[in-house]
Design a protein around this motif. Structure first.
Motif, PDB file in Angstrom:
ATOM      1  N   LYS A 125       0.832  -1.206   0.000  1.00 15.81           N
ATOM      2  CA  LYS A 125       0.000   0.000   0.000  1.00 15.81           C
ATOM      3  C   LYS A 125       0.866   1.255   0.000  1.00 15.81           C
ATOM      4  O   LYS A 125       0.595   2.214  -0.744  1.00 15.81           O
ATOM      5  CB  LYS A 125      -0.918  -0.002   1.228  1.00 15.81           C
ATOM      6  N   ASP A 126       1.928   1.259   0.811  1.00 17.83           N
ATOM      7  CA  ASP A 126       2.829   2.414   0.858  1.00 17.83           C
ATOM      8  C   ASP A 126       3.526   2.614  -0.489  1.00 17.83           C
ATOM      9  O   ASP A 126       3.706   3.749  -0.941  1.00 17.83           O
ATOM     10  CB  ASP A 126       3.871   2.230   1.961  1.00 17.83           C
ATOM     11  N   CYS A 127       3.920   1.519  -1.126  1.00 18.16           N
ATOM     12  CA  CYS A 127       4.598   1.614  -2.426  1.00 18.16           C
ATOM     13  C   CYS A 127       3.661   2.182  -3.493  1.00 18.16           C
ATOM     14  O   CYS A 127       4.072   3.007  -4.317  1.00 18.16           O
ATOM     15  CB  CYS A 127       5.107   0.242  -2.854  1.00 18.16           C
ATOM     16  N   ILE A 128       2.410   1.743  -3.486  1.00 13.74           N
ATOM     17  CA  ILE A 128       1.444   2.248  -4.465  1.00 13.74           C
ATOM     18  C   ILE A 128       1.194   3.737  -4.245  1.00 13.74           C
ATOM     19  O   ILE A 128       1.087   4.515  -5.204  1.00 13.74           O
ATOM     20  CB  ILE A 128       0.137   1.440  -4.384  1.00 13.74           C
ATOM     21  N   GLU A 129       1.090   4.157  -2.987  1.00 12.55           N
ATOM     22  CA  GLU A 129       0.903   5.579  -2.699  1.00 12.55           C
ATOM     23  C   GLU A 129       2.108   6.397  -3.162  1.00 12.55           C
ATOM     24  O   GLU A 129       1.950   7.511  -3.685  1.00 12.55           O
ATOM     25  CB  GLU A 129       0.672   5.770  -1.195  1.00 12.55           C
TER      26      GLU A 129
END
Length: 269
Positions: free
Chosen positions: A238-242
């Protein structure tokens, strides 16, 4: 008793290179100053250059560079589908992605391999969700992407280039598509816009992690395409996608400015 089916070799003999085991080399994605091998910060993008209308026989085209990754994209059509098929109220999109023979460290065959066919499918799926296909029924748009030099993040740049070429061809689209690549390593290092060494090199190979390819529609705040490779925890993903999302929005501003400047330059001619 020695196996008669195997050739006996003296003790201490060296195995052929193909049979030797790889030795893990301790590499780091960033140095002690938190800088990458090319001097960039972890979230810093490479320099972007773009010029539209470079292929005269195409309805729309673009030459685009990001660091040492260089490619062209061309759009042909819309043109009538000559094959006998059932009538459709929506048009059709086809895409061909190809590495030039000299684009990578190893020789690339003239015919499409499996990787190139899969990338072609990815680009086609991303563009189908953006083009207003109902505007040209019983017709098709052909997209051709040629990679001149691959120094990492080729898929993300190809997505951006295909979108710019569509706009240059006056194909009606919902929004500009901007692609971003991110590399996540098991030691929690994150690199945006990775080079070939960071994306395919020894550190990437030995440390595992995951890779993300994201294409966004910046004005509509929508995702056009998302691909993940490797294994990663859900919260980290999720952090990488953000991070990819924020990077794509930053990149979109630069792409729009370069596109506008290139169009104005062609108009003045």
């Amino acid at each position: 008793m020695p196996d008669p089916k195997r050739s006996c070799v003296p003790e201490g003999a060296i195995e052929p290179p193909l049979l030797q085991k790889e030795t893990l080399v301790p590499l780091n994605s960033v140095d002690k100053n938190k800088l990458r091998a090319d001097g960039r910060k972890w979230n810093e993008l490479r320099a972007l250059y773009m010029k539209v209308g470079i292929i005269t026989k195409a309805q729309g085209s673009v030459y685009i560079e990001m660091g040492n990754t260089k490619l062209t994209a061309a759009v042909y059509g819309p043109k009538e589908i000559l094959r006998r098929e059932e009538f459709s109220l929506k048009g059709k999109v086809t895409c061909e992605f190809k590495y030039m023979p000299f684009a990578r460290a190893h020789y690339c065959e003239p015919r499409q391999d499996f990787e190139e066919k899969m990338i072609s499918k990815c680009i086609c799926e991303a563009m189908e969700g953006v083009i207003l296909l109902e505007r040209f029924p019983k017709a098709q748009v052909e997209i051709s992407v040629q990679v001149i030099q691959d120094d990492g993040s080729a898929l993300a740049l190809a997505l951006t280039a295909a979108s710019v070429a569509l706009i240059n061809a006056n194909i009606e689209v919902k929004d500009l598509v901007v692609g971003t690549t991110l590399r996540f390593f098991e030691n929690s290092d994150v690199l945006v816009d990775p080079t070939a060494e960071e994306e395919y090199g020894p550190f990437s190979k030995y440390t595992g992690g995951a890779g993300f390819h994201l294409a966004v529609l910046p004005s509509l705040s929508q995702i056009s395409y998302l691909k993940q490779t490797g294994k990663i925890e859900q919260t980290q993903a999720k952090d990488c996608i953000e991070t990819c999302w924020e990077t794509s929005l930053r990149l979109a501003t630069g792409v729009k400015n370069l596109l506008q400047g290139s169009i104005e330059e062609n108009v003045q001619r």
